[in-house]
Design a protein around this motif. Sequence first.
Motif, PDB file in Angstrom:
ATOM      1  N   GLY A  66       0.785  -1.226   0.000  1.00  0.00           N
ATOM      2  CA  GLY A  66       0.000   0.000   0.000  1.00  0.00           C
ATOM      3  C   GLY A  66       0.819   1.279   0.000  1.00  0.00           C
ATOM      4  O   GLY A  66       0.244   2.367  -0.005  1.00  0.00           O
ATOM      5  N   GLU A  67       2.151   1.175   0.026  1.00  0.00           N
ATOM      6  CA  GLU A  67       3.010   2.360   0.044  1.00  0.00           C
ATOM      7  C   GLU A  67       3.933   2.360  -1.168  1.00  0.00           C
ATOM      8  O   GLU A  67       4.193   1.320  -1.768  1.00  0.00           O
ATOM      9  N   LYS A  68       4.459   3.549  -1.504  1.00  0.00           N
ATOM     10  CA  LYS A  68       5.423   3.649  -2.598  1.00  0.00           C
ATOM     11  C   LYS A  68       6.760   3.059  -2.148  1.00  0.00           C
ATOM     12  O   LYS A  68       7.149   3.205  -0.988  1.00  0.00           O
ATOM     13  N   PRO A  69       7.493   2.397  -3.046  1.00  0.00           N
ATOM     14  CA  PRO A  69       8.825   1.879  -2.702  1.00  0.00           C
ATOM     15  C   PRO A  69       9.766   3.021  -2.316  1.00  0.00           C
ATOM     16  O   PRO A  69       9.652   4.135  -2.824  1.00  0.00           O
ATOM     17  N   VAL A  70      10.694   2.712  -1.403  1.00  0.00           N
ATOM     18  CA  VAL A  70      11.686   3.689  -0.955  1.00  0.00           C
ATOM     19  C   VAL A  70      13.063   3.128  -1.286  1.00  0.00           C
ATOM     20  O   VAL A  70      13.392   2.005  -0.891  1.00  0.00           O
ATOM     21  N   ALA A  71      13.868   3.901  -2.009  1.00  0.00           N
ATOM     22  CA  ALA A  71      15.205   3.456  -2.410  1.00  0.00           C
ATOM     23  C   ALA A  71      16.266   4.057  -1.493  1.00  0.00           C
ATOM     24  O   ALA A  71      16.208   5.240  -1.140  1.00  0.00           O
ATOM     25  N   PHE A  72      17.219   3.214  -1.122  1.00  0.00           N
ATOM     26  CA  PHE A  72      18.371   3.610  -0.321  1.00  0.00           C
ATOM     27  C   PHE A  72      19.629   3.253  -1.093  1.00  0.00           C
ATOM     28  O   PHE A  72      19.652   2.249  -1.813  1.00  0.00           O
ATOM     29  N   ALA A  73      20.676   4.027  -0.929  1.00  0.00           N
ATOM     30  CA  ALA A  73      21.956   3.711  -1.574  1.00  0.00           C
ATOM     31  C   ALA A  73      22.502   2.426  -0.962  1.00  0.00           C
ATOM     32  O   ALA A  73      22.377   2.199   0.239  1.00  0.00           O
ATOM     33  N   TYR A  74      23.099   1.590  -1.793  1.00  0.00           N
ATOM     34  CA  TYR A  74      23.700   0.351  -1.296  1.00  0.00           C
ATOM     35  C   TYR A  74      24.955   0.670  -0.499  1.00  0.00           C
ATOM     36  O   TYR A  74      25.754   1.505  -0.905  1.00  0.00           O
ATOM     37  N   GLU A  75      25.097   0.023   0.624  1.00  0.00           N
ATOM     38  CA  GLU A  75      26.323   0.084   1.411  1.00  0.00           C
ATOM     39  C   GLU A  75      26.764  -1.342   1.704  1.00  0.00           C
ATOM     40  O   GLU A  75      25.935  -2.206   1.979  1.00  0.00           O
ATOM     41  N   VAL A  76      28.047  -1.573   1.651  1.00  0.00           N
ATOM     42  CA  VAL A  76      28.583  -2.895   1.970  1.00  0.00           C
ATOM     43  C   VAL A  76      28.278  -3.180   3.442  1.00  0.00           C
ATOM     44  O   VAL A  76      28.527  -2.333   4.307  1.00  0.00           O
ATOM     45  N   PRO A  77      27.723  -4.351   3.744  1.00  0.00           N
ATOM     46  CA  PRO A  77      27.398  -4.645   5.137  1.00  0.00           C
ATOM     47  C   PRO A  77      28.653  -4.919   5.958  1.00  0.00           C
ATOM     48  O   PRO A  77      29.712  -5.225   5.425  1.00  0.00           O
ATOM     49  N   ARG A  78      28.478  -4.821   7.249  1.00  0.00           N
ATOM     50  CA  ARG A  78      29.531  -5.186   8.196  1.00  0.00           C
ATOM     51  C   ARG A  78      29.004  -6.375   8.986  1.00  0.00           C
ATOM     52  O   ARG A  78      27.808  -6.671   8.937  1.00  0.00           O
ATOM     53  N   THR A  79      29.886  -7.053   9.685  1.00  0.00           N
ATOM     54  CA  THR A  79      29.413  -8.127  10.551  1.00  0.00           C
ATOM     55  C   THR A  79      28.994  -7.514  11.881  1.00  0.00           C
ATOM     56  O   THR A  79      29.532  -6.490  12.315  1.00  0.00           O
ATOM     57  N   ALA A  80      28.010  -8.135  12.491  1.00  0.00           N
ATOM     58  CA  ALA A  80      27.500  -7.642  13.766  1.00  0.00           C
ATOM     59  C   ALA A  80      28.552  -7.810  14.848  1.00  0.00           C
ATOM     60  O   ALA A  80      29.312  -8.787  14.849  1.00  0.00           O
ATOM     61  N   GLU A  81      28.579  -6.870  15.760  1.00  0.00           N
ATOM     62  CA  GLU A  81      29.521  -6.954  16.873  1.00  0.00           C
ATOM     63  C   GLU A  81      29.213  -8.198  17.702  1.00  0.00           C
ATOM     64  O   GLU A  81      28.085  -8.419  18.132  1.00  0.00           O
ATOM     65  N   GLY A  82      30.216  -9.046  17.867  1.00  0.00           N
ATOM     66  CA  GLY A  82      30.051 -10.262  18.639  1.00  0.00           C
ATOM     67  C   GLY A  82      29.400 -11.416  17.882  1.00  0.00           C
ATOM     68  O   GLY A  82      29.149 -12.466  18.453  1.00  0.00           O
ATOM     69  N   ASP A  83      29.074 -11.211  16.604  1.00  0.00           N
ATOM     70  CA  ASP A  83      28.434 -12.259  15.804  1.00  0.00           C
ATOM     71  C   ASP A  83      28.926 -12.149  14.362  1.00  0.00           C
ATOM     72  O   ASP A  83      28.334 -11.450  13.546  1.00  0.00           O
ATOM     73  N   SER A  84      29.987 -12.850  14.051  1.00  0.00           N
ATOM     74  CA  SER A  84      30.611 -12.723  12.729  1.00  0.00           C
ATOM     75  C   SER A  84      29.784 -13.330  11.606  1.00  0.00           C
ATOM     76  O   SER A  84      30.125 -13.184  10.437  1.00  0.00           O
ATOM     77  N   LYS A  85      28.672 -13.998  11.927  1.00  0.00           N
ATOM     78  CA  LYS A  85      27.847 -14.610  10.888  1.00  0.00           C
ATOM     79  C   LYS A  85      26.645 -13.752  10.500  1.00  0.00           C
ATOM     80  O   LYS A  85      25.944 -14.067   9.555  1.00  0.00           O
ATOM     81  N   THR A  86      26.397 -12.682  11.240  1.00  0.00           N
ATOM     82  CA  THR A  86      25.272 -11.799  10.952  1.00  0.00           C
ATOM     83  C   THR A  86      25.762 -10.576  10.203  1.00  0.00           C
ATOM     84  O   THR A  86      26.696  -9.914  10.626  1.00  0.00           O
ATOM     85  N   TRP A  87      25.113 -10.286   9.056  1.00  0.00           N
ATOM     86  CA  TRP A  87      25.441  -9.098   8.274  1.00  0.00           C
ATOM     87  C   TRP A  87      24.535  -7.963   8.709  1.00  0.00           C
ATOM     88  O   TRP A  87      23.340  -8.152   8.937  1.00  0.00           O
ATOM     89  N   VAL A  88      25.099  -6.763   8.772  1.00  0.00           N
ATOM     90  CA  VAL A  88      24.328  -5.569   9.125  1.00  0.00           C
ATOM     91  C   VAL A  88      24.513  -4.533   8.021  1.00  0.00           C
ATOM     92  O   VAL A  88      25.629  -4.125   7.728  1.00  0.00           O
ATOM     93  N   TYR A  89      23.413  -4.138   7.420  1.00  0.00           N
ATOM     94  CA  TYR A  89      23.407  -3.066   6.427  1.00  0.00           C
ATOM     95  C   TYR A  89      22.864  -1.825   7.122  1.00  0.00           C
ATOM     96  O   TYR A  89      21.734  -1.813   7.584  1.00  0.00           O
ATOM     97  N   GLY A  90      23.666  -0.785   7.192  1.00  0.00           N
ATOM     98  CA  GLY A  90      23.176   0.475   7.732  1.00  0.00           C
ATOM     99  C   GLY A  90      23.506   0.708   9.182  1.00  0.00           C
ATOM    100  O   GLY A  90      24.353   0.010   9.737  1.00  0.00           O
ATOM    101  N   PRO A  91      22.864   1.707   9.755  1.00  0.00           N
ATOM    102  CA  PRO A  91      21.702   2.402   9.217  1.00  0.00           C
ATOM    103  C   PRO A  91      22.062   3.257   8.002  1.00  0.00           C
ATOM    104  O   PRO A  91      23.127   3.846   7.920  1.00  0.00           O
ATOM    105  N   ILE A  92      21.113   3.289   7.057  1.00  0.00           N
ATOM    106  CA  ILE A  92      21.275   4.020   5.805  1.00  0.00           C
ATOM    107  C   ILE A  92      20.089   4.973   5.674  1.00  0.00           C
ATOM    108  O   ILE A  92      18.948   4.574   5.905  1.00  0.00           O
ATOM    109  N   GLN A  93      20.363   6.203   5.290  1.00  0.00           N
ATOM    110  CA  GLN A  93      19.298   7.178   5.081  1.00  0.00           C
ATOM    111  C   GLN A  93      19.060   7.390   3.591  1.00  0.00           C
ATOM    112  O   GLN A  93      19.968   7.204   2.778  1.00  0.00           O
ATOM    113  N   THR A  94      17.829   7.785   3.250  1.00  0.00           N
ATOM    114  CA  THR A  94      17.545   8.163   1.874  1.00  0.00           C
ATOM    115  C   THR A  94      18.353   9.414   1.551  1.00  0.00           C
ATOM    116  O   THR A  94      18.848  10.095   2.451  1.00  0.00           O
ATOM    117  N   ALA A  95      18.471   9.712   0.275  1.00  0.00           N
ATOM    118  CA  ALA A  95      19.264  10.862  -0.158  1.00  0.00           C
ATOM    119  C   ALA A  95      18.793  12.162   0.488  1.00  0.00           C
ATOM    120  O   ALA A  95      19.604  13.030   0.811  1.00  0.00           O
TER     121      ALA A  95
END
Length: 133
Positions: A52-81
Amino acid sequence: MRWSPVAVAPILLVLGCAPAEPDLPALRVFGNEPFWDVVIQTGDEIVYTRLGEKPVAFAYEVPRTAEGDSKTWVYGPIQTADGGREIEIRISPLDCQDTMADAVHPMRAAVTVDGEELTGCARRLDDPPPESP
């Protein structure tokens, strides 16, 4: 003597000083109630859609691994332009049960959009959805 970036980059790679970008697949992250979807196109963009909402685009950023959990990827936080919206995505390699589709996906996801926390599943974008039993 000035060193050009072209000359320095191979030296840094040999020395292990250059950050290595992980070989990450494009992903689809999704959840139910409310129905939402995130498509992560590696090197391109991240698009969040909610029913029901318009899509929102964010710039791609390479994820980092979560602190204390090398198997979890974290993207962001990323803001719209324009800085009006924000997203953070956490993806873990744990099986995820999609009860609406009665299917199991290979990854779990937690997405925070503008402070609202959503949970769901994730899979590679090029993988077909699992078949329901």
